[in-house]
Design a protein around this motif. Structure first.
Motif, PDB file in Angstrom:
ATOM      1  N   MET A 164       0.830  -1.193   0.000  1.00 50.59           N
ATOM      2  CA  MET A 164       0.000   0.000   0.000  1.00 50.59           C
ATOM      3  C   MET A 164       0.876   1.258   0.000  1.00 50.59           C
ATOM      4  O   MET A 164       0.652   2.187  -0.771  1.00 50.59           O
ATOM      5  N   ILE A 165       1.914   1.230   0.846  1.00 46.71           N
ATOM      6  CA  ILE A 165       2.805   2.393   0.894  1.00 46.71           C
ATOM      7  C   ILE A 165       3.519   2.557  -0.444  1.00 46.71           C
ATOM      8  O   ILE A 165       3.675   3.665  -0.956  1.00 46.71           O
ATOM      9  N   LEU A 166       3.880   1.423  -1.021  1.00 43.63           N
ATOM     10  CA  LEU A 166       4.559   1.469  -2.322  1.00 43.63           C
ATOM     11  C   LEU A 166       3.652   2.114  -3.374  1.00 43.63           C
ATOM     12  O   LEU A 166       4.097   2.926  -4.199  1.00 43.63           O
ATOM     13  N   ILE A 167       2.370   1.770  -3.331  1.00 44.34           N
ATOM     14  CA  ILE A 167       1.423   2.336  -4.305  1.00 44.34           C
ATOM     15  C   ILE A 167       1.299   3.846  -4.087  1.00 44.34           C
ATOM     16  O   ILE A 167       1.360   4.634  -5.038  1.00 44.34           O
ATOM     17  N   ILE A 168       1.185   4.246  -2.819  1.00 42.16           N
ATOM     18  CA  ILE A 168       1.029   5.681  -2.538  1.00 42.16           C
ATOM     19  C   ILE A 168       2.252   6.460  -3.012  1.00 42.16           C
ATOM     20  O   ILE A 168       2.134   7.449  -3.744  1.00 42.16           O
ATOM     21  N   VAL A 169       3.451   5.973  -2.620  1.00 40.78           N
ATOM     22  CA  VAL A 169       4.639   6.734  -3.024  1.00 40.78           C
ATOM     23  C   VAL A 169       4.867   6.604  -4.527  1.00 40.78           C
ATOM     24  O   VAL A 169       5.372   7.528  -5.161  1.00 40.78           O
ATOM     25  N   GLY A 170       4.457   5.476  -5.112  1.00 38.29           N
ATOM     26  CA  GLY A 170       4.593   5.294  -6.560  1.00 38.29           C
ATOM     27  C   GLY A 170       3.760   6.318  -7.318  1.00 38.29           C
ATOM     28  O   GLY A 170       4.254   6.989  -8.230  1.00 38.29           O
ATOM     29  N   ILE A 171       2.491   6.454  -6.926  1.00 30.47           N
ATOM     30  CA  ILE A 171       1.600   7.403  -7.592  1.00 30.47           C
ATOM     31  C   ILE A 171       2.116   8.834  -7.397  1.00 30.47           C
ATOM     32  O   ILE A 171       2.175   9.626  -8.343  1.00 30.47           O
ATOM     33  N   THR A 172       2.566   9.113  -6.179  1.00 28.46           N
ATOM     34  CA  THR A 172       3.080  10.457  -5.898  1.00 28.46           C
ATOM     35  C   THR A 172       4.308  10.755  -6.757  1.00 28.46           C
ATOM     36  O   THR A 172       4.425  11.814  -7.370  1.00 28.46           O
ATOM     37  N   PHE A 173       5.198   9.776  -6.823  1.00 26.33           N
ATOM     38  CA  PHE A 173       6.434   9.957  -7.585  1.00 26.33           C
ATOM     39  C   PHE A 173       6.124  10.198  -9.063  1.00 26.33           C
ATOM     40  O   PHE A 173       6.611  11.150  -9.678  1.00 26.33           O
ATOM     41  N   ILE A 174       5.274   9.337  -9.610  1.00 31.71           N
ATOM     42  CA  ILE A 174       4.958   9.460 -11.047  1.00 31.71           C
ATOM     43  C   ILE A 174       4.230  10.776 -11.309  1.00 31.71           C
ATOM     44  O   ILE A 174       4.573  11.522 -12.238  1.00 31.71           O
ATOM     45  N   GLY A 212      -3.119  14.165   5.444  1.00 31.50           N
ATOM     46  CA  GLY A 212      -4.229  13.219   5.294  1.00 31.50           C
ATOM     47  C   GLY A 212      -3.716  11.835   4.939  1.00 31.50           C
ATOM     48  O   GLY A 212      -4.156  10.816   5.501  1.00 31.50           O
ATOM     49  N   ILE A 213      -2.726  11.792   4.026  1.00 29.80           N
ATOM     50  CA  ILE A 213      -2.175  10.489   3.614  1.00 29.80           C
ATOM     51  C   ILE A 213      -1.507   9.804   4.809  1.00 29.80           C
ATOM     52  O   ILE A 213      -1.723   8.612   5.067  1.00 29.80           O
ATOM     53  N   LEU A 214      -0.702  10.564   5.561  1.00 32.89           N
ATOM     54  CA  LEU A 214      -0.015   9.974   6.714  1.00 32.89           C
ATOM     55  C   LEU A 214      -1.017   9.485   7.755  1.00 32.89           C
ATOM     56  O   LEU A 214      -0.851   8.416   8.342  1.00 32.89           O
ATOM     57  N   MET A 215      -2.069  10.293   7.965  1.00 38.14           N
ATOM     58  CA  MET A 215      -3.096   9.898   8.927  1.00 38.14           C
ATOM     59  C   MET A 215      -3.748   8.592   8.479  1.00 38.14           C
ATOM     60  O   MET A 215      -3.972   7.685   9.284  1.00 38.14           O
ATOM     61  N   PHE A 216      -4.005   8.510   7.190  1.00 37.43           N
ATOM     62  CA  PHE A 216      -4.619   7.290   6.654  1.00 37.43           C
ATOM     63  C   PHE A 216      -3.720   6.079   6.908  1.00 37.43           C
ATOM     64  O   PHE A 216      -4.166   5.044   7.398  1.00 37.43           O
ATOM     65  N   ILE A 217      -2.415   6.237   6.598  1.00 37.59           N
ATOM     66  CA  ILE A 217      -1.484   5.102   6.791  1.00 37.59           C
ATOM     67  C   ILE A 217      -1.457   4.695   8.265  1.00 37.59           C
ATOM     68  O   ILE A 217      -1.538   3.510   8.604  1.00 37.59           O
ATOM     69  N   SER A 218      -1.375   5.693   9.151  1.00 38.79           N
ATOM     70  CA  SER A 218      -1.236   5.347  10.573  1.00 38.79           C
ATOM     71  C   SER A 218      -2.486   4.657  11.104  1.00 38.79           C
ATOM     72  O   SER A 218      -2.402   3.759  11.937  1.00 38.79           O
TER      73      SER A 218
END
Lengths: 445, 276
Positions: free
Chosen positions: B48-58, B98-104
């Motif tokens: 999940m974290i990989l997807i989030i950072v992947g989308i952000t990076f791209i 919001g993203i960090l809150m979601f992950i936590s």
């Protein structure tokens, strides 16, 4: 612009020197024992050359056939030999175990049907059986005769030893490897051939199974870790190499004893050097070969004895019930003056008996120690085991404790008790095994 | 040459998309799949974290590339000054928060099951006490049919470096250290827990398949750190019971049992390697 020139020079120098590195590139070498250093230099030279011819160097091992060591042998049929290239079909090839061994073949010795060494393997290709030999002599191999390739097991053991054991136990097994200096409990010096924890009767050495067990289970309470997960063939090879190293150390010691009468520096302070050279050469020519075969025979005898079924220490009586009565009898024996366990282990088994504070005789000597306490054969100050900890170095099975009491811990002041009845030894065993729990419940109240 | 930098920055998101697309078929994810249910959940968190950072990076790189591409032909001499834009500041503060809150919040469940003792599964089997020491894992099992007690018992069974557990069952070990700090790490099960001197830490896991899983020390504990190789062997319940029985037999061996030949003395440890 001057600094730049210097920089350039430095750069060139660094590039030129970098392939050579800073450390010496010498491979592992067998160190001489301390006693050898007590001989005059000509005699030292003799000991070294004799050890080299009988045992070789770590990078070029010699398999002295007299010794009861399984060096690893392949048998095969020679089909062609031209003085350097041998075509041979080795027996047993094709199985996984044998193919694994083949990678340790280079360096092995090839002997012909008569047992005469032909040369050393430098290369072998399993597909067509072609073997290249070096150090070949005059000896011949007739085609269609049996040849033997000796030494793959010892070389495998050597490689494993250098990887897993050498950093504590040292290249020559002197217990003085680079990490040894950090330990309160010293790594075993194999060169006396003495190992502490054995399944054999008093006066007999460790068997292969004993060494295997120690390697697999480690020694709790010391720095000897467990090598439980090493494959069996690796442990077998390691055991053979360790036995071989022990024998090498013993040969060195025997030669020292042989030479120390005539050639110790101590006794020959005022003799001229040239004289020794002649006398040592004389000894080497006349007596040495006989002596060496005598030493080899003795070693073969003592080390084979430890494999003898008759020397395996097993109780005549079963352990029987472990009950309060037995433990009580054990406690009484523990405190009995004639048995005397308490004099070292202390009355409550804490390893603080009175002998730890008195001056005792050093092992194999009539002299008293300079500091109070007990010393083992290696000259280390040892503490009697604290039996309240529940840590048993030589194993915690009832049989292990039985053997410690019956046969002692070899090389240490813990002597075997051969006079006790079997049932008495079991009573003592039961008591010893109960001490940690008694100490625990006592401290609770 | 004007278009070099836009192309350079556009190359990376494209590469990322290609790598994402082909990774599953090339086996470029974790070294092995997780062999425990909790491990699979932990992997999912990583994904999940990989997807989030992947989308952000791209997304950010495509944006950067786009802006640069547009700027190549821009002849406007004066830049647009965006500093102090309240809306923009709000946007890039609230979105990551919001993203960090979601992950936590999302990982709480897994973390609780993994590490919060009061939320551990109830039906667990306490298999053994594992004591890490320089440089091995000493293991204490209870006698067959008995429970592991905190203090050593006369009929406890001892072994080293070889932890057997029944497969498909939630098991718990009590982790201790005999000297310095170590770390009980079983990568295949996604278990990693420091062994801290003076504490007993319960660690639980469940294996999904029969097999052996590497056990290593993941805390540099001294010069022999690399020597702390062990294994966790997951086996059928019946095999596990048999193993514990053989340990009990070995531990009580008095040299006078029916199998009194010397080879019987090595039964236990030879068996351990045969199973590989």
């Amino acid at each position: 612009m001057r600094p730049k020139v210097h920089l350039l020079k430095l750069l060139v120098a660094a590039i030129v020197l970098s392939p050579f590195g800073c450390t010496s590139k010498r491979g592992p070498e067998f160190a001489s024992g301390k006693q050898t250093g007590l001989l005059v230099s000509a005699a030292q030279e003799l000991v070294r050359s004799e050890l080299k011819s009988s045992f070789g160097t770590p990078t070029s091992l010699v398999a002295w056939q007299v010794l009861p060591v399984d060096y690893g042998v392949f048998e095969g049929k020679a089909t062609k030999f031209n003085g350097q290239d041998l075509v041979v079909s080795l027996k047993g090839i094709g199985s996984n175990a044998a193919d694994r061994r083949l990678s340790n073949l280079s360096g092995s010795v090839v002997t012909n049907e008569a047992g005469v060494a032909i040369g050393e393997v430098t290369h072998y290709s399993p597909s067509d059986g072609a073997m290249r030999l070096s150090n070949t002599g005059e000896a011949k191999i007739e085609s269609d005769t049996t040849v033997r390739v000796i030494g793959d097991g010892l070389q495998f053991g050597r490689d494993l030893y250098l990887r897993h054991c050498m950093h504590c136990h040292g290249v020559s097994g002197d217990g003085d490897g680079p990490t040894a200096k950090y330990f309160a409990v010293k790594p075993r010096d194999y060169r006396r051939g003495t190992f502490k924890f054995t399944s054999t009767v008093q006066g007999v050495r460790a068997s292969r199974d004993d060494l295997k067990r120690i390697i697999k289970l480690g020694i709790p309470g010391t720095y000897m870790p467990s090598f439980m997960l090493l494959p069996d063939d690796e442990i077998v090879s390691l055991v053979e190499y360790i036995r071989w190293l022990s024998m090498r150390g013993e040969v060195e010691n025997s030669l020292y004893i042989e030479l120390s009468n005539d050639f110790s520096t101590e006794a020959n302070k005022d003799k001229a050097r040239a004289e020794f050279k002649k006398e040592v050469d004389n000894f080497a020519a006349s007596q040495l070969p006989g002596k060496m075969s005598e030493i080899g025979r003795d070693l073969a005898e003592t080390w084979s004895a430890s494999e003898d079924e008759a020397n395996l220490l097993l109780p005549k009586d079963a352990r029987g019930n472990v009950d309060g009565d037995s433990i009580k009898r054990g406690r009484e024996l523990f405190l009995n003056k004639d048995v005397g366990c308490f004099s070292c282990h202390g009355e409550s088994g804490r390893g603080n008996g009175v002998s730890t504070e008195t001056f005792n005789k050093l092992p194999n000597s009539t002299e008293l120690s300079k500091v109070p306490g007990l010393f083992d054969d290696w000259g280390n100050l040892v503490k009697p085991r604290d039996l309240t900890t529940g840590i048993y170095r030589g194993g915690r099975r009832p049989l292990d404790i039985y053997r410690r009491i019956r046969a002692g811990i070899k090389g240490t002041p813990m002597q075997g008790f051969s006079r006790l009845e079997d049932q008495q030894v079991w009573d003592l065993t039961n008591y010893v095994l109960s001490i940690p729990f008694k100490a625990h419940s006592e401290s609770k109240h | 040459m004007n278009k070099f930098w836009p192309c350079f920055f556009m190359f990376w998101p494209v590469l990322a998309i290609v790598v994402f697309a082909i990774s599953p078929s090339m086996g470029w994810w974790f070294p092995t799949e997780a062999f425990s249910p909790l491990g699979k959940q932990i992997d999912n968190l990583f994904y999940m974290i990989l997807i989030i950072v992947g989308i952000t990076f791209i997304g950010t790189h495509i944006g950067l590339g786009y802006v640069l591409w547009k700027a190549v032909d821009n002849k406007e001499p004066k830049a647009w000054f965006s500093h102090g834009s309240h809306n923009l500041e709000m946007l890039w503060s609230i979105a990551p928060a919001g993203i960090l809150m979601f992950i936590s919040l999302y990982q709480l469940d897994v973390w609780t099951r993994y590490r919060v003792q009061s939320k551990y599964p109830k039906d667990m089997l306490t298999v053994a006490e594992v004591t890490a020491r320089q440089f091995e894992w000493r293991i204490r099992y209870p006698a067959p049919g008995k429970k592991l007690l905190p203090s050593p018992q006369p009929d406890d069974l001892y072994t080293v470096n070889d932890l057997h557990v029944p497969v498909n069952r939630r098991v718990l070990i009590r982790l201790k250290s005999g000297d310095v700090q170590h770390s009980f790490f079983v990568p295949g099960l996604r278990v990693k827990q420091d062994a801290v001197p003076g504490t007993v830490i319960p660690v639980w896991f469940e294996t999904l398949e029969i097999g052996d899983y590497d056990l290593t020390c993941a805390e540099l504990c001294g010069w022999g750190h690399y020597k702390m190789r062990g294994r966790v062997l997951a086996e059928r319940q019946s095999d596990y019971d048999k193993y514990i029985k053989s340990l009990a037999h070995d531990q009580g061996y008095d040299g006078h049992n029916s199998d009194r030949d010397g080879s019987a003395e090595l039964v236990k440890i030879e068996k351990a390697t045969d199973k590989k």
